[in-house]
Structure formats: structure tokens, C-alpha cells
Scaffold this active site. Structure first.
Site, PDB file in Angstrom:
ATOM      1  N   GLU A 108     -60.664 -34.071 -30.386  1.00 49.88           N
ATOM      2  CA  GLU A 108     -61.715 -33.197 -29.438  1.00 49.88           C
ATOM      3  C   GLU A 108     -61.140 -31.991 -28.777  1.00 49.88           C
ATOM      4  O   GLU A 108     -61.542 -30.964 -28.644  1.00 49.88           O
ATOM      5  CB  GLU A 108     -62.448 -34.120 -28.340  1.00 49.88           C
ATOM      6  CG  GLU A 108     -63.397 -35.106 -28.991  1.00 49.88           C
ATOM      7  CD  GLU A 108     -64.062 -35.880 -28.149  1.00 49.88           C
ATOM      8  OE1 GLU A 108     -65.341 -36.044 -28.191  1.00 49.88           O
ATOM      9  OE2 GLU A 108     -63.483 -36.569 -27.233  1.00 49.88           O
ATOM     10  N   GLU A 128     -63.414 -43.436 -31.776  1.00 48.96           N
ATOM     11  CA  GLU A 128     -64.241 -44.269 -30.567  1.00 48.96           C
ATOM     12  C   GLU A 128     -64.963 -45.477 -30.818  1.00 48.96           C
ATOM     13  O   GLU A 128     -64.870 -46.500 -29.895  1.00 48.96           O
ATOM     14  CB  GLU A 128     -65.006 -43.102 -30.024  1.00 48.96           C
ATOM     15  CG  GLU A 128     -64.086 -42.139 -29.011  1.00 48.96           C
ATOM     16  CD  GLU A 128     -63.726 -40.832 -29.734  1.00 48.96           C
ATOM     17  OE1 GLU A 128     -63.175 -39.991 -29.246  1.00 48.96           O
ATOM     18  OE2 GLU A 128     -63.615 -41.145 -30.841  1.00 48.96           O
TER      19      GLU A 128
END
Length: 257
Positions: A108, A128
Site C-alpha cells: 500500500e 491481509e
């Protein structure tokens, strides 16, 4: 700074994530230090490019989950995760020099940059869901805008890692370098950007970001003259210097304002 290394040379700020023993996983201390380092860059009139890289064999393995469990989750800094993913008000370019693993929050962080220069051994992923989490630091939205939606959903739903070569093919990686040449390749990109007017670079980035929020190209172009970045460029010394230098057959002397 205890978790990062900051170096500034010739208008380029290099921020190195420096927790190699945990693959540069981001804890609360690093969150705060990254926020401060990027805010300093945004405010520095003589700094025009920020390069982000990692120490050791990883760029960033994401959040330090062990630290989060031990210390409890804390609020993110003012500009979001890693001090960058919600830094929508900085028109200066950020370059991720990805030297190894870029997973979860590390991916990210890279996606929040304008360019991703990857070593051939680098890999990317949003794992995740494997730990019951969701990539809420912009990864879902930036990846889905950077590559075809089926490719993005494949990475997001499978938690699979993608190589640097596949990232280049998909379109979220800008360039791939041999491992030993990553620093030099990144410097070459910085040098190419630095040849241009800093005002023009800032205006170009800001107008691209503005245009992506419009319905189509026609709407984006119609909005350009009203954008503050357009006005700042139009009234700048650099906008006058460029044509003069071209007419005089000399190298421009950019003022950055």
C-alpha cells in the site's frame, strides 16, 4: 529517527525503512517518524523528489502485528497509514524503490507513490485476509485503479504474491531493474524528473489527480484552468523561464516557483 534513515542530496530526499530484523514492518514508532519525514519533505522548498526504500532484503512486510498485539492498535498519523496513503495534498513526486518484499501495508505504501521501481527479486501482495484483516490503507482502491479489475481482484481475493516482472506486465510497476542496479536505476529516474521545472512537475501531478476524479477527459480538461495547480504554474517564474531559455538556446535556470 530510530526506525528510518533520511538522506537529502541535490533536491532528492531518500527515506529508508530501517527495521530489517522484522522485514521493515511498520510499528507505531515508524508511523510517527514517516509522518514527520514526509511532512518535512512536503514543506521543503529545495526538495523536489522523495524516494522510499527499505534496508536489508525487504521493502516493507506491512504492519508489525506482534507490536500491535503487544501495544494495542493506535490511531494512524494525520496523513494516514505510513504517513503517506492519505497525503493527497502533496504535489511533489514520490518514488518507491522496492528492493524486496512489499506486502500488505508495504504494498500500500508503494502504491501510494507515483512511480514504483522494482528490483527483479521484489514481490508484491495484499495478504491481509490471511490474518483476518482487510487492506484499508488504500491498497484495494489504488490497485483496482492501476490495473484491470479482474487482475486486481485476483490479487486481492487470493492473497497471492506477484513478481516484479508480473507487476510490470500488469501495469502497477513502472520499471524493473537488476537487484544490483536498483539504486542507479532509481537515480536515473530522479535525474530525468529533475531536468524539468519543479513547478511543471507539481502541476502535472496535481492535474492528473484532479482529472481522475472527473467523469471523462472532456470534464477534466474543462476543469484545468480553474485548478490552483494550473494557476500556480501559469503565474510562475518557471513558466516564463522555459520559453526564454529555449529561445536563447541555453539550459533553463529553474526557480521552482
Amino acid at each position: 529517527m530510530n526506525t528510518i534513515i533520511v538522506d537529502v542530496k541535490q533536491g532528492v530526499r531518500t527515506v529508508t525503512l530501517n527495521r530489517p530484523e522484522v522485514l521493515n514492518a511498520i510499528d507505531a514508532a515508524m508511523q510517527g517518524e514517516l509522518e514527520a519525514a514526509f511532512s518535512q519533505f512536503a514543506a521543503a522548498a529545495d526538495e523536489h523528489i522523495c524516494v522510499i526504500t527499505g534496508a536489508g532484503r525487504a521493502f516493507c512486510a506491512g504492519s508489525d502485528l506482534k507490536s500491535a498485539v503487544a501495544e494495542g492498535r493506535r490511531p494512524y498519523p494525520a496523513h494516514g497509514y505510513a504517513g503517506l496513503v492519505e497525503r493527497f495534498d502533496c504535489p511533489k513526486p514520490f518514488i518507491a524503490a522496492v528492493n524486496g518484499l512489499a506486502l500488505g501495508g508495504g504494498f500500500e505504501l508503494a502504491l501510494a507513490c507515483d512511480l514504483i521501481i522494482a528490483a527483479e527479486s521484489a514481490s508484491f501482495g495484499l495478504p491481509e485476509p490471511l490474518v483476518g484483516a482487510v487492506a484499508l490503507g488504500g491498497g484495494l482502491h489504488r490497485l483496482a485503479r492501476a490495473v484491470p479489475i479482474k487482475q486486481a481482484m485476483g490479487m486481492i481475493l487470493s492473497s497471492r504474491r506477484v513478481s516484479a516482472a508480473d507487476g510490470l506486465r500488469m501495469g502497477f510497476v513502472t520499471d524493473v531493474a537488476l537487484n544490483a542496479e536498483l539504486t542507479a536505476r532509481t537515480a536515473a529516474w530522479c535525474a530525468d524528473i529533475a531536468r524539468a521545472s519543479p513547478v511543471s512537475i507539481r502541476a502535472s501531478k496535481a492535474l492528473v489527480q484532479m482529472g481522475l476524479g472527473k467523469a471523462d477527459v472532456a470534464a477534466a480538461m474543462a476543469a484545468q484552468p480553474r485548478d490552483p495547480a494550473f494557476t500556480a504554474w501559469q503565474n510562475s517564474a518557471d513558466a516564463r523561464e522555459g520559453p526564454r531559455a529555449f529561445a536563447d538556446k541555453r539550459t533553463p535556470e529553474w526557480k521552482g516557483r
